[in-house]
Every structure is written in structure tokens, then in C-alpha cells.
Design an enzyme around this catalytic site. Sequence first.
Site, PDB file in Angstrom:
ATOM      1  N   SER A  58      -7.966   7.444   5.318  1.00  0.00           N
ATOM      2  CA  SER A  58      -7.304   6.188   4.985  1.00  0.00           C
ATOM      3  C   SER A  58      -7.592   5.169   6.058  1.00  0.00           C
ATOM      4  CB  SER A  58      -5.797   6.422   4.880  1.00  0.00           C
ATOM      5  OG  SER A  58      -5.323   6.970   6.087  1.00  0.00           O
ATOM      6  N   GLU A 109       6.285   4.625   7.197  1.00  0.00           N
ATOM      7  CA  GLU A 109       5.958   5.899   6.559  1.00  0.00           C
ATOM      8  C   GLU A 109       6.273   7.051   7.490  1.00  0.00           C
ATOM      9  OE1 GLU A 109       4.309   7.079   3.777  1.00  0.00           O
ATOM     10  OE2 GLU A 109       4.483   5.120   2.824  1.00  0.00           O
ATOM     11  N   THR A 137      -2.513  -2.153   8.160  1.00  0.00           N
ATOM     12  CA  THR A 137      -2.726  -3.584   8.243  1.00  0.00           C
ATOM     13  C   THR A 137      -1.446  -4.325   7.887  1.00  0.00           C
ATOM     14  OG1 THR A 137      -5.034  -3.415   7.667  1.00  0.00           O
ATOM     15  CG2 THR A 137      -3.958  -5.516   7.209  1.00  0.00           C
ATOM     16  N   ASN A 175      -1.075  10.798   8.083  1.00  0.00           N
ATOM     17  CA  ASN A 175      -2.277  10.284   8.737  1.00  0.00           C
ATOM     18  C   ASN A 175      -3.363  11.331   8.954  1.00  0.00           C
ATOM     19  OD1 ASN A 175      -1.690   7.393   9.266  1.00  0.00           O
ATOM     20  ND2 ASN A 175       0.136   8.318  10.146  1.00  0.00           N
ATOM     21  N   LYS A 219       3.362  -7.075   4.005  1.00  0.00           N
ATOM     22  CA  LYS A 219       3.038  -5.687   3.661  1.00  0.00           C
ATOM     23  C   LYS A 219       2.675  -4.939   4.943  1.00  0.00           C
ATOM     24  CE  LYS A 219      -0.084  -3.513   3.486  1.00  0.00           C
ATOM     25  NZ  LYS A 219      -1.199  -2.722   4.097  1.00  0.00           N
ATOM     26  N   THR A 244       0.877  -1.174   0.000  1.00  0.00           N
ATOM     27  CA  THR A 244       0.000   0.000   0.000  1.00  0.00           C
ATOM     28  C   THR A 244       0.917   1.227   0.000  1.00  0.00           C
ATOM     29  OG1 THR A 244      -0.236  -0.149   2.410  1.00  0.00           O
ATOM     30  CG2 THR A 244      -1.979  -1.105   1.084  1.00  0.00           C
TER      31      THR A 244
END
Lengths: 389, 389
Positions: free
Chosen positions: B389, B265, B185, B384, B174, B146
Amino acid sequence: MSVTKAQGFRAAGVTAGLKVSGKSDFALVVNDGPLHSAAAVFTSNRVAAAPVHWTRTAVGDGRLDAVVLNSGGANACTGVEGFQNTHTTADKVADVLGLSAGDVAVCSTGLIGEQLPMAKILHGVEMAAAALVADGGTAAATAIMTTDSVAKEASWTSQPGADGTSYTIGGMAKGAGMLAPGLATMLVVITTDAVVEAEGLDAALRDAVKVTFNRADSDGCMSTNDTVLLLASGAGAVFPDMDEFTAGLTQVCAQLARALIADAEGANHDIAITTVNADSERDAEIVSRSVARSNLFKCAIFGNDPNWGRVLSAVGTTDAIFDPNEINVSINGVQICRKGGIGDSRELVDLSAREVTVEIDLRAGDTSATIWTNDLTHAYVEENSAYSS
Amino acid sequence: MSVTKAQGFRAAGVTAGLKVSGKSDFALVVNDGPLHSAAAVFTSNRVAAAPVHWTRTAVGDGRLDAVVLNSGGANACTGVEGFQNTHTTADKVADVLGLSAGDVAVCSTGLIGEQLPMAKILHGVEMAAAALVADGGTAAATAIMTTDSVAKEASWTSQPGADGTSYTIGGMAKGAGMLAPGLATMLVVITTDAVVEAEGLDAALRDAVKVTFNRADSDGCMSTNDTVLLLASGAGAVFPDMDEFTAGLTQVCAQLARALIADAEGANHDIAITTVNADSERDAEIVSRSVARSNLFKCAIFGNDPNWGRVLSAVGTTDAIFDPNEINVSINGVQICRKGGIGDSRELVDLSAREVTVEIDLRAGDTSATIWTNDLTHAYVEENSAYSS
């Protein structure tokens, strides 16, 4: 509106030179009696600062005559020398005011792991003692500010009794919503002119703190220095009904707690997270707190995004009694999650105002609790990374 | 280096049109046997997604023949329709590959509270089935990305036994260090060609996950979709020593967990927080985790500030066995806190590198544990808050 609104108290705020900015940084509050009863609650952090250890002992006998407070250094993790410095500060206050050091509370806030500049502290005691006045509450509230943008004061006065008398509870607080540097030590001093012995003060204070300061959770971090003090002078000669007293005290604590959240450094939103229809108060509180501590949720609110999935995923980490397929969630009055699934459109939620309300309906009982928190913003990261604090 | 390194597996990664970017977004992994044993661990979040509910049941009998994975939607909090969509997806895989739907695991990742675009999903199954190849591991690992910046793969091969045979464990993952959108996730599929029945796989997987994925804690937020699957084909015809197998599996899990943290991230630092000389493994873990979850500590590291007061104040919130006056803390090898007080100069700590090590010495026993986390940065807040999202 302040720590000197109740009769029998004097206070001062002076500049001892602890702040680089040159602003006032040293405060003193004195109880002139005739009563000198006191109660206190402290951080539950096991790594407690030297002044917390000192003051816990000082208030152990239910008496305090004075409170001395400094910014510019937390005096935490400073070992034997740090405790000695707190002791020396209390000795100096006792010496200057003609009190016993064991009746002097000490509060400090600032960077952990640095020794205090004791020459400045001791000179500060002399200056503050000389500046004590009956309307010094606001000066004291100003002197204990660190990254606070406003001095925080609150007060409450009882309805006159049958004999026309009333009593007052007033207080001051510092701390920028736990978001500030130095772990945002929360220092609170509350005074009253009612006649209440230490035991009664203690019970009322614990009741009030439980539903006010303990439910303000800006970033989940717990200071080594948090202290809430309650002092009674008895100068009003009113013997209060203790239920009424506790209600008034709770109101003062709630005002101060809300002021801390409203002044949270770097926050764009004040968020009230209320869990309703919980099986117990404990369930309602942990559910609200789990959402208040979700960084993802807090970032979403900063982005004005009513991301209810992040609410549910936080609720799902708790052991509260609920059925995931029965939960409703409303943000600012729009029920965007119904029975654990998709509710009204996210588009309907307006998050442009500073105040945000989140209601989580567990449909598992009839108890509720609210936790106050803030959003997680760029300014928070900046504030807490740009310099050592 | 991948989910198809072990013999007996085929995989594919295709573009079903779920991602706006047009990148691949749909993956399929098939176990061609002869063995089809499997084990799994899932999020402990009580608000679990439909595919988690489905897959927990599917793996209940210890057998899985295929795993289908999509990005572009978490299928969480989607009610009866969401569960039906997962069921339909598994039916379609079973239909196309000639399997039983009850042997097909389904994994989804993306925004919570939106239904999946089922026409695209079902077309994706057909495309992926047609694309299955014995070296398709990297294509599958790429399709489940993602906000990951790199595909995450790992493998381990046993030393040859007395008869010259060896076996392989390979996997893909992932998730951008739990910092990514959709609660990041974490989806992990691990395969082996060793002959291990479901019960053995389950025990080995639980042991391995406990000290790897469960100790990667980037932002304390728990996804509704986290899934780790382990499938054995038996195609290598090697019956492994289970201690060796568990050690190899742990190594693969550790590599993948480290890859998640390294790709977090918005993170500038990967932080290994190790608590040593704890009274128990549980104590060591909760102490490290309390520091890993302190936003103030994480902001300090972002600011290259070795703020050990924030370490101690986090440790002080735990109930681990320790004496606050005995704790030592080192950051990048410099003991800046000694016996709960001031140690070596903060100036000696160099935080310019991406990797940061924090060692907390409780001096209370002989057990240790490490939690991996990241710093709290502007990019985290941006990521975020900037979009749903």
C-alpha cells in the site's frame, strides 16, 4: 570467545534472586592486571541512570579494576536514593575484593523508576566474588541476559608478531537488539591482555563504537543505561600496533552488535540498509538511519513486501545531498527503483529469508554506510505492551 | 460542515472505478467566485509526488478555480509519465469546465510507484463535472476516503459584524491519522466565502497548519503527497478581520486534524502529549514529538501501561532546555514522575479510555505545545504489513 579469553581477567555469573525466573542475574568481571587501564562510552541520553553517572566518574581517571552488573532493575530516574544504591554496590565490591570503590564500574538493566532490592544486590556481590574464575566469561555473559535468547560473546586474537607473541580482545554483550523491555539497555564489557594505556583504549573504543554499536538501530529508542566498557590487563605483555588493535576491536564490536540485532525480540528479519555513493559518511548514515526508523518500511518488510515507495519517502525526509530523480534502490539485489521511478518488478524480490539487504544508491559521491535494523512485528508490539518493562 | 458550506463552491464525489471496492473514489471542488484566491502548503518530503509538483506551480500565482482529487494511486515516483498524467488530468478538468489548466489543483493518494489508470481518471473528470452541486461537500469528502472509516468535515462561521454579515470557513480531509496505507497521504481542502486575497490566505494558512496538522504525528512517517489547500470565493462579500479569520481557520484545521488522529487505522488510543513550562515553543514541540515518536512508549500505552520511564528516556534524547532532576510527568492527571524520580503510584493511572493525556513539565520557562499521536498496536502492524500500500 569471552570476556575472560584475554589473560588477566576473572569473571562470575550468579543468581542473586533479582529475576523472578530464578535464572542467574548478577555478574562480576575483575581485572587482575598488572595493567588496569580502561575506557568507556555511555548513552547520550540526558536522562542517564545512576550507574551511568557513577561509572562515568569512576572511569574518568582511566582505571577500572572491576565491573559489577545486574539485571532486574535499571536504577534510572531513582533520584538520590538510586545514586546512593549504586555507590553502596561499588563500596561492597571494593570491600570484598580489597579495591578502591572509585575503580569499580557499575552497570544495571531493567525497569526504569524502581529502586533496586539492595539486600539481594549486596548478597549478590558476595556470591559473585566467591565464584570468580579465569574461565567465568560465559557464566557472566549468561547472567546479564534479560530477554536475550542467547549469551553474546566475541573475541579476536592478533597474528603472532616477529617474537611469536600475540594478544587477545574478547567481550560480552547483553540487549535484544534494542527491541527488548527496559529499552533494551545495551551493556558491553570488552577485555584485552595487550598493553594499552587509557588514552589509547579511549581512541580505539570511540572509533570502533562509531561504526558498530552506533549503527545498530533496531527501533530508534535510546536507553538510559547503555554502557560499553573496555579494560586492559596488560597480562600478555604485548605492545600492539594501534591500527591493528583498533581493527581487531572493531571486529569484536561488530560481532557483538550483529549478535544484538540477530537476537532482537520479536523480529522476523535482520535488515542491512546500506547507502552507497553518498557525498559524505554523514549523508550515508542519516539516509540509512531514516529508512531504519520508518515504521511503515519496517512493517512492509515484516509482510515480505518490497515496498520501495516507503524507502524513498523516508530518504526524502533527510537533508542529504541527492537528486530525487537519480536515486536507485535495490532490495535483496533487485533494482526495484531506478532513477527515482519504477524499476524491475517487485515480484522478483524474495524476502523469505531472515536477512534482508537494502541498497540505496544516491549517485552523489563515493561514500557508504550501513545501518542494521529489524522489522516491526506483532511480537514487538506484544513484547513491549504486554507487561511493564 | 463541509467544503461547500461557504458560498460560491460546488463539489461532487463519484465512482471512477479506481477502488476495487466499488466505492466512490473521485472528487471535484469548484470555486465559482467572484474571487478565486488560493493558498496551499505541501509535504516537505523531497520525494514529492507529481500532483504536488503540479499543484505547487498552479497555486504559485495565488489563483485556483478547481481541485480534482483521486484515491487508488499516489502518482509518486512515477517519473515523466507520472507528471504528464497529472498535467493531462488538469487539462481535462480545464476543458470540461472551461477553465485554464494552470488554475486546477490535482491531488492523488494511494500506492507509490504505480502509474494511474488514465482512462478511468479522465472518465472520472467527466462524471464528476456533471455531478457538481452546491451541497456536494459530503459526497466529495466521502470520495476521497481511503482507509478512513468516516468522512471528515469541519466548519466555522464568524459572529455577525456590525452590519449583520458573517462569513464561513469549511473543509474536508482524508487520511487515517498517518497510519493508513500509502503513507496516509493527508489531503485537505478548505474553502471560505470571505474576501481574502492570496497573500492573506497564505499567511493565515501557514499559521493555522503550524499548530494543527503539523502537530498531528501518528507514526512519524511523512507522505510524498500531503496537501492542504485553502480557496476563497469572496461570495459572502465580507472583508474579515484577519486575526479573527486566522483563529476561525485554525479551529477548522484543528477539528480536521483531531478527526484524522481519532480515525487512525489500528489505533486504540488517541494521545495528547503536552509539554508545559518550556523555555521556547520549539523546545515544547520537540519534547512532545520525541515522546510521540517512541515506539516503546506507544506500545506501553497500547498495553494500558503508564510506563513513564519511556517518556523520560525519549525526552532525554532532545536538546531542549531542562534539568533531568526537575521534570514532572503526569499521565491522565496522575503525577507518576516527580522531579525526575518516582512520584505517585502507577496503579492510580486509569488508561481504559481511548483518550490519553500526557503532561511533561520541564520547569524551564512558560511556553507549551501539544502533539497528538496514537498508540502502536497489532492492528497497525497488520494494516501496514498485510498488503502492499
